[in-house]
Design a protein around this motif. Structure first.
Motif, PDB file in Angstrom:
ATOM      1  N   ASP A 176      37.806  34.312  37.347  1.00 54.48           N
ATOM      2  CA  ASP A 176      38.726  34.038  36.235  1.00 54.48           C
ATOM      3  C   ASP A 176      38.890  32.534  36.050  1.00 54.48           C
ATOM      4  O   ASP A 176      38.963  31.774  37.021  1.00 54.48           O
ATOM      5  N   GLY A 254      39.812  40.041  38.404  1.00 51.89           N
ATOM      6  CA  GLY A 254      39.650  38.596  38.478  1.00 51.89           C
ATOM      7  C   GLY A 254      38.229  38.096  38.365  1.00 51.89           C
ATOM      8  O   GLY A 254      37.973  36.912  38.584  1.00 51.89           O
ATOM      9  N   HIS A 256      34.411  38.036  36.045  1.00 48.15           N
ATOM     10  CA  HIS A 256      33.732  38.213  34.764  1.00 48.15           C
ATOM     11  C   HIS A 256      32.230  38.305  35.022  1.00 48.15           C
ATOM     12  O   HIS A 256      31.695  37.570  35.866  1.00 48.15           O
TER      13      HIS A 256
END
Length: 298
Positions: A176, A254, A256
């Motif tokens: 994140d 948290g 990606h």
């Protein structure tokens, strides 16, 4: 048969002494068996040097024959066991992430169709599982390769039967707040300055090869043998990672995930079996069930 067994050990260990230790023989006995094999063939099967023992072309032929003979004996033993117990045995080798996602559901289907089958599962990376298939120690292997041949296929006189299941592209996993987390895709060259934590030695080898061609040296801060552990390290802020698609579930809060722009590094997942036994009823059922699991995962 004993001479072939000794030759196989010599080939695998590259040394008479180490082969003797593995076989619980003396080095002199190993040497005598190899010499007797050479006399019976009328050809040299090994070459000795200061770097160890290597097989001659004739030795390679006999090594392949030894693998086939041992595999047939193991198969025959299972058939005899079935006569005495009335139950079939099926031994499956699998790599961790593929086994975790695909194998449990497939085994449920296998046990429904063949309820009398006794199943054994062994965890191995492909470089460990594919030789076990050739030797008859396991019946099939759920395995993968990156772009190129299966591990251990090069130089083998008898290749395994390979049933493709799916392509498994790698993705960049970022924490994140990372400035590149919102991108639709990334080129690895854009990540040259990033610290990395990786969940597989072969992924690390791929990244190092790519980085060398692109002119940078990756800053690798952590290496593990578990993609899920690597993702937790990314979430903790240690760096970014390369993770195959099937190892991205379940999601970790948290993080990606961003696809890699072509040419995308990809694992090719499939099932390896001895060519003449890939159509065994239990194996056929399991492969069909694995394909169903792949469709569900997709």
């Amino acid at each position: 048969m004993q001479r072939l067994r000794v030759l196989r050990a010599v080939a695998e260990h590259g040394s008479f002494n180490q082969a003797a230790t593995a076989l619980r023989l003396t080095p002199s006995a190993v040497s005598q068996h190899v010499a007797a094999l050479e006399r019976s063939l009328g050809a040299q099967v090994v070459t000795r040097s200061t770097r160890g023992v290597t097989l001659t072309p004739a030795g390679q032929i006999m090594f392949s024959a030894a693998e086939s003979v041992v595999a047939e004996l193991e198969h025959a033993k299972r058939q005899v066991d079935r006569l005495s117990t009335g139950r079939s045995q099926l031994t499956i080798a699998t790599f961790t992430s593929g086994g975790r996602l695909l194998l449990p559901g497939a085994l449920e289907r296998l046990m429904t169709v063949h309820p009398d089958t006794v199943v054994h599962v062994r965890e191995h990376e492909p470089e460990g599982s594919l030789p076990l298939v050739r030797q008859g120690a396991v019946d099939i292997a759920l395995a993968y390769s990156f772009d190129g041949p299966l591990p251990g296929q090069q130089g083998q006189a008898h290749s395994l039967h390979w049933t493709p299941l799916m392509d498994d592209p790698l993705h960049v996993v970022l924490p994140d707040g990372h400035p590149l987390a919102g991108r639709d895709e990334l080129h690895l060259t854009e990540l040259a300055a990033e610290p990395w934590v990786l969940g597989c030695l072969k992924t690390e080898a791929y990244l190092r090869r790519y980085a060398e061609r692109a002119g940078f040296s990756p800053d690798i801060r952590g290496t593990t043998t578990d993609y899920f552990f690597a993702r937790s390290l990314v979430a903790a802020g240690m760096g970014i990672s390369l993770i195959p698609t099937i190892a991205l579930t379940p999601p970790v809060p948290g993080l990606h995930t961003v696809p890699i722009a072509p040419p995308t590094p990809t694992r090719h997942i499939g099932v390896a079996a001895i060519p003449r036994r890939h159509d065994h009823p239990q194996i056929t059922t399991l492969i069909q069930a694995l394909r169903t699991q792949v469709a569900r995962a997709a």
